[in-house]
Design a protein around this motif. Structure first.
Motif, PDB file in Angstrom:
ATOM      1  N   SER A 213     -34.510   1.168  -9.055  1.00  0.00           N
ATOM      2  CA  SER A 213     -33.201   0.523  -9.182  1.00  0.00           C
ATOM      3  C   SER A 213     -32.094   1.409  -8.613  1.00  0.00           C
ATOM      4  CB  SER A 213     -32.924   0.210 -10.652  1.00  0.00           C
ATOM      5  OG  SER A 213     -31.705  -0.471 -10.806  1.00  0.00           O
ATOM      6  N   PHE A 214     -32.174   2.713  -8.875  1.00  0.00           N
ATOM      7  CA  PHE A 214     -31.156   3.627  -8.361  1.00  0.00           C
ATOM      8  C   PHE A 214     -31.081   3.557  -6.838  1.00  0.00           C
ATOM      9  CE2 PHE A 214     -29.778   7.629  -6.545  1.00  0.00           C
ATOM     10  CZ  PHE A 214     -28.612   7.895  -7.247  1.00  0.00           C
ATOM     11  N   PHE A 215     -32.211   3.703  -6.187  1.00  0.00           N
ATOM     12  CA  PHE A 215     -32.188   3.738  -4.726  1.00  0.00           C
ATOM     13  C   PHE A 215     -31.979   2.356  -4.112  1.00  0.00           C
ATOM     14  CE2 PHE A 215     -34.114   7.890  -5.529  1.00  0.00           C
ATOM     15  CZ  PHE A 215     -33.327   8.671  -4.682  1.00  0.00           C
ATOM     16  N   ALA A 216     -32.285   1.303  -4.860  1.00  0.00           N
ATOM     17  CA  ALA A 216     -31.991  -0.048  -4.372  1.00  0.00           C
ATOM     18  C   ALA A 216     -30.484  -0.281  -4.292  1.00  0.00           C
ATOM     19  CB  ALA A 216     -32.638  -1.087  -5.282  1.00  0.00           C
ATOM     20  N   HIS A 217     -29.734   0.367  -5.188  1.00  0.00           N
ATOM     21  CA  HIS A 217     -28.277   0.185  -5.216  1.00  0.00           C
ATOM     22  C   HIS A 217     -27.525   1.263  -4.424  1.00  0.00           C
ATOM     23  CE1 HIS A 217     -29.275  -2.336  -8.795  1.00  0.00           C
ATOM     24  NE2 HIS A 217     -28.297  -3.055  -8.308  1.00  0.00           N
ATOM     25  N   PHE A 218     -28.224   2.324  -4.048  1.00  0.00           N
ATOM     26  CA  PHE A 218     -27.529   3.389  -3.315  1.00  0.00           C
ATOM     27  C   PHE A 218     -27.394   2.975  -1.845  1.00  0.00           C
ATOM     28  CE2 PHE A 218     -26.524   7.334  -1.331  1.00  0.00           C
ATOM     29  CZ  PHE A 218     -25.880   8.073  -2.315  1.00  0.00           C
TER      30      PHE A 218
END
Length: 488
Positions: A213-218
């Motif tokens: 989720s973190f890297f999907a939104h970064f």
């Protein structure tokens, strides 16, 4: 998925499955899980309550009785709910033991299953129940808890005197707040989720964050990106004797790869901070120049952070007013900015942009006027009420940092370790958060991302460094390797 007790009841009711069938499914799932943990033919003591959690225990007992020596203790009296009564009737009578036999059975058994109280428990344990649980704990036998450990509250994570610790707690269908607050109560060695295969059409107010989720939104930089693509990150921090806080704000922003950092700081600490970093644009100010320096910066910043190390900053009250009234992007208020809000939270109504407060428990006690024990006893509702009444996002820093939004959303952070128990870790978080608010358009998501990655990097750092000696200055290199691993 994280859900509270009321949400779990709604999921069960919406499934259209009878209570008896749900109980059968739960008992079957946990019985299957226990078979993987307990050697066949072992003696198992199952403590059953009088409600539906006890009913789950009766199902477990019936299913295990074919391969194990099962002893069922009616720990809280005879069952009272219709479903639990039905499951009790199906239980082989030979499994039920008398109250006076409990000590002997406890001595000979190989494992104990706790099915006394479920997710509806609240209040306190009776003296008899405390005594029983004390005996179980003293026996040293492994304990396996059904859904929520008896003596613990599902929705708050509160544990009452005498609550029963478990080797494994089996969360039924969804994780509850209790399961994700383990650093606060240490009531189980591990938690395992057992599925009931129910539809989860109902949403939840509990946000979750993980690596994907973190890297999907970064945001990834496009090939036409330039230094101003995501806007400017403004950090107003530091004062005499506290130049380190300004440095740590910058360190946090650089950790996230913020491409345009502006550091506004008092004249007296500028030489110290500028000797450590060469890429930020520095804006020193003094008693007379503060307004002309800061006003245009606040207007143009994509995100602003204020308060870290500002204890001795001249005109700090005026600067807080300037930031709240003139910022056009999200504002993070930390440390001294929070102390300025004590007995003064009404000034938050003048903010024209989202405001994020980052207190630890003592600072939040001052902000809310509530004793720490009152906050910790019901932190989710207390935080949601404060966030709603003041129109802010609150980040309550703790072993499990909890974030609350004005609309009632809650994020319970799962990352981090004792390496963050050092001065300056909050200043790094403030810099990380300001940078992510510059780069990520959704404010709530950016704040949750910041809290998650702040803890995650401490975990990555202590893979090679000690918890005791871990240096916050490792953050940029740790994040650089993490970015590389994910193709950024």
């Amino acid at each position: 998925m994280i859900i509270d007790s009321e949400g779990m009841k709604e999921i069960e009711q919406a499934s259209g499955i009878s209570v008896n069938e749900l109980m059968e499914r739960a008992g079957t799932a946990i019985a299957d899980a226990l078979k993987k943990e307990i050697k066949e033919g072992s003696d198992i003591l199952i403590l059953c309550g009088k409600g539906n959690n006890g009913g789950d225990g009766f199902v477990i007992a019936r299913l295990l009785s074919k391969q194990y020596h099962v002893h069922v203790c009616l720990a809280d009296g005879k069952p009272v709910t219709p479903a639990a009564k039905a499951m009790h009737r199906r239980l082989p009578k030979k499994c039920i033991i008398k109250a006076e036999d409990i000590d002997a059975v406890l001595t000979q058994c190989d494992a104990v299953v706790d099915a006394v109280y479920g997710f509806g428990y609240h209040g306190s344990l009776s003296s008899d129940m405390k005594n029983l649980f004390r005996k179980v704990s003293a026996s040293g036998k492994p304990v396996y808890a059904v859904d929520v450990n008896s003596g613990c509250e599902c929705d708050t994570g509160r544990t009452h005197t005498g609550a029963l610790h478990s080797t494994i707690t089996y969360a039924i269908d969804c994780c509850k707040p209790f399961h994700v607050m383990y650093k606060d109560h240490h009531m189980f060695d591990r938690v395992e989720l057992v599925s009931l295969n129910l539809p989860h059409d109902k949403g939840t107010t509990y946000t979750e964050m993980d690596e994907d989720s973190f890297f999907a939104h970064f945001p990834k930089k496009n090939d036409n990106a330039y230094k101003g693509t995501y806007g400017k990150t403004l950090l107003i921090s530091g004062s005499y004797g506290m130049a380190g806080a300004a440095c740590l704000n910058i360190l946090g922003a650089k950790t996230m790869g913020a491409s345009y950092i502006e550091s506004a700081l008092p004249d007296e600490v500028y030489p110290i901070v500028a000797s450590h970093f060469i890429t930020p644009v520095f804006h020193p100010f003094g008693h007379e120049s503060w307004h002309e320096v800061l006003e245009p910066l606040v207007h143009s910043a994509k995100a602003t952070a204020f308060g870290s190390g500002c204890v001795y900053m001249d005109r700090k009250e005026d600067i807080l007013d300037l930031v709240l009234q003139n910022a056009t992007g999200p504002v993070v208020l930390d440390a001294e900015a929070l102390r300025l809000l004590k007995h003064n939270t009404w000034v938050l109504r003048f903010a024209h942009s989202p405001v994020i407060l980052t207190p630890h428990i003592g600072e939040f006690s001052d902000l809310s006027g509530l004793p720490t024990e009152v906050i910790l006893a019901d932190r989710f509702n207390v935080l949601k009420k404060f966030a709603r009444e003041n129109g802010v996002i609150v980040v309550l820093k703790d072993p499990h940092t909890v974030v609350a939004s004005p609309s009632g959303d809650i994020y319970i952070n799962q990352t981090g370790n004792q390496a963050l128990a050092q001065a300056g870790s909050g200043d790094v978080l403030t810099g990380i958060m300001a940078a992510l608010l510059t780069m990520t358009s959704d404010v709530w998501t950016a704040v949750c991302m910041a809290v998650w990655i702040h803890g995650k990097l401490s975990e990555l750092g202590t893979e090679k460094h000690s918890i005791q000696g871990f240096s916050l200055e490792e953050y940029p290199s740790l994040m650089d390797a993490y970015f590389k691993q994910h193709g950024f």
